[in-house]
Design an enzyme around this catalytic site. Structure first.
Site, PDB file in Angstrom:
ATOM      1  N   ASP A 118       0.649  -1.270   0.033  1.00  0.00           N
ATOM      2  CA  ASP A 118      -0.275  -0.042  -0.073  1.00  0.00           C
ATOM      3  C   ASP A 118       0.688   1.066  -0.111  1.00  0.00           C
ATOM      4  OD1 ASP A 118      -2.309   1.634   0.265  1.00  0.00           O
ATOM      5  OD2 ASP A 118      -2.024   1.729   2.440  1.00  0.00           O
ATOM      6  N   ASP A 142       0.728  -9.968   3.832  1.00  0.00           N
ATOM      7  CA  ASP A 142      -0.619  -9.679   4.512  1.00  0.00           C
ATOM      8  C   ASP A 142      -1.722 -10.078   3.627  1.00  0.00           C
ATOM      9  OD1 ASP A 142       0.852  -9.117   6.601  1.00  0.00           O
ATOM     10  OD2 ASP A 142       0.257  -7.095   7.073  1.00  0.00           O
TER      11      ASP A 142
HETATM   12  O1  F6P Z   1       3.157  -5.525   6.131  1.00  0.00           O
HETATM   13  C1  F6P Z   1       3.830  -6.842   6.078  1.00  0.00           C
HETATM   14  C2  F6P Z   1       4.520  -7.060   7.295  1.00  0.00           C
HETATM   15  O2  F6P Z   1       5.049  -8.411   7.484  1.00  0.00           O
HETATM   16  C3  F6P Z   1       3.364  -6.941   8.560  1.00  0.00           C
HETATM   17  O3  F6P Z   1       2.435  -7.977   8.868  1.00  0.00           O
HETATM   18  C4  F6P Z   1       4.324  -6.565   9.811  1.00  0.00           C
HETATM   19  O4  F6P Z   1       3.573  -5.907  10.780  1.00  0.00           O
HETATM   20  C5  F6P Z   1       5.273  -5.759   9.076  1.00  0.00           C
HETATM   21  O5  F6P Z   1       5.490  -6.058   7.780  1.00  0.00           O
HETATM   22  C6  F6P Z   1       6.621  -5.736   9.554  1.00  0.00           C
HETATM   23  O6  F6P Z   1       7.431  -5.036   8.958  1.00  0.00           O
HETATM   24  P1  F6P Z   1       9.054  -4.608   9.421  1.00  0.00           P
HETATM   25  O7  F6P Z   1       9.390  -5.468  10.713  1.00  0.00           O
HETATM   26  O8  F6P Z   1       9.872  -4.773   8.137  1.00  0.00           O
HETATM   27  O9  F6P Z   1       8.992  -3.132   9.694  1.00  0.00           O
END
Ligand code: F6P
Length: 364
Positions: A118, A142
């Site tokens: 997004d 997700d």
């Molecule tokens: O949006 C995908 C996702 O895997 C979410 O489920 C999770 O909250 C987030 O990314 C974590 O992202 P990062 O640890 O890379 O900031």
């Protein structure tokens, strides 16, 4: 229109299948259109700071089974609001969009493919509004993007979680324990729900359905009275108790990203249950294992289909769109229609009904 030079970047959190997209875009742009392909490094940061390299077919050799992205990525590189610490250590935001546009023009790209979730797609749309030819390619584990039935990376993440549940089942059953698996899913519980259904969970807690602890306890007691003290619980990181907010981590490093880091709900529930029931409880947090590693065939095929269709769309002069999977076909969807909407699990959907029909407790 003929394609002379195209660019591609991968932005936001990585997922399995990104390299299949890079490979498909590179190969089809070169084989079908004899175009030159430029890989922008580290998401939009590469556009801001002019970091890129030429991609050839040889560069994409053997990358189909590779997790991650050969171009690198970041989820803190929004050129319109780039977050950085100044010399005094205070967090500031700077607008690098004009610098990015100038870099884009210097590269003489006919089109830039932005592969992301997004946030990345919205940045792409803002540049499109400023006149740059942009095409979005949707990704996220997700599976919470509107306009597409599935995003690549999702099926692989579900499989990782399902495999973990299979393993937790045998150890949990042997010890007569309550085993909790915390999976990803910020605002949408698709991973939790499908992993839970496929992995034989007894309780699945997702962000869309605030959970009532009493319902969870009821389910565990019922199982115990029925002769099985073992229970398997899947909880999405964004799940929340009725009347409460999701559990967040206050890690300082996340301030650069500008988004709250979730996590901890699995252990929170483990403590809640331990206080109320005479059974041992253990929690496993699956975390980023769901994002890494070899993609399933489904995600490789989807990534390849999206990548090749995106290159065709560029040759057709279709910009400001995202390629998407709809009822088995790859279609073009205006980026405008995404508008930051999260595709959550509809709480009364067939999938939710399926889970409840086989006795899975959803905490309601
Ligand atoms: O949006 C995908 C996702 O895997 C979410 O489920 C999770 O909250 C987030 O990314 C974590 O992202 P990062 O640890 O890379 O900031």
């Amino acid at each position: 229109m003929s394609l002379k030079r195209i660019g591609i970047l991968t932005g936001g959190g990585d997922c399995s299948g990104l390299n299949a997209v890079i490979r498909a875009v590179t190969r089809s742009a070169i084989i079908k259109y004899e175009a030159e392909v430029i890989g922008i490094e580290e998401g939009f940061e590469g556009l801001i700071f002019d970091r890129h390299r030429k991609l050839t077919i040889a560069d994409t050799k053997d990358i189909l089974p590779l997790g991650g992205t050969i171009l690198g990525t970041t989820n803190k590189g929004d050129p319109f609001e780039y977050r950085e610490f100044d010399k005094e250590g205070s967090l500031t935001t700077k607008d690098y969009s004009q610098q990015s546009i100038e870099n884009f023009k210097r590269l003489e790209l006919d089109c830039l493919f932005v592969v992301g979730g997004d946030g990345t797609l919205q940045i792409g749309y803002r540049f499109f509004q400023k006149g740059l030819p942009m095409i979005g390619i949707p990704k996220t584990i997700d599976n919470d993007l509107v306009g597409t039935d599935y995003t690549f990376g999702y099926q692989t993440a579900v499989q990782v979680a399902c495999d973990a549940l299979d393993r937790l089942q045998t150890t949990g059953e042997s010890h007569h324990r309550i085993m909790i698996l915390e999976v990803m899913g910020r605002e949408a519980g698709w991973i939790g729900l499908e992993a839970g259904i496929s992995g034989g969970a007894h309780v699945i807690l997702i962000p869309e359905i605030p959970y009532d602890l009493e319902k969870v306890l009821e389910k565990i007691h019922l199982r115990k009275e029925g002769g099985s003290p073992f229970s398997l619980i899947v909880v999405a990181e964004g799940a929340k108790e009725v009347g409460k907010e999701a559990i967040t981590s206050e890690a300082a490093s996340t301030r650069l990203q500008g988004v709250v880091q979730l996590g901890g709900v699995g252990n929170y529930i483990a403590n809640q249950l331990s206080d109320r029931i005479n059974l041992e409880v253990r929690c496993t947090v699956l975390g980023h294992t769901q994002r890494g590693g070899t993609p399933l065939a489904f995600d490789r095929v989807l990534g390849t289909r999206l990548g090749t269709r995106a290159v065709e769309a560029a040759a057709e002069g279709e910009f400001g769109i995202m390629v998407a999977l709809k009822a088995q076909e790859i279609v073009l969807v205006p980026l405008e229609s995404l508008a930051g909407i999260v595709r959550q699990v509809p709480v009364n959907s067939q999938l939710v009904g399926t889970a409840e029909s086989i006795g899975i407790c959803l905490g309601r």
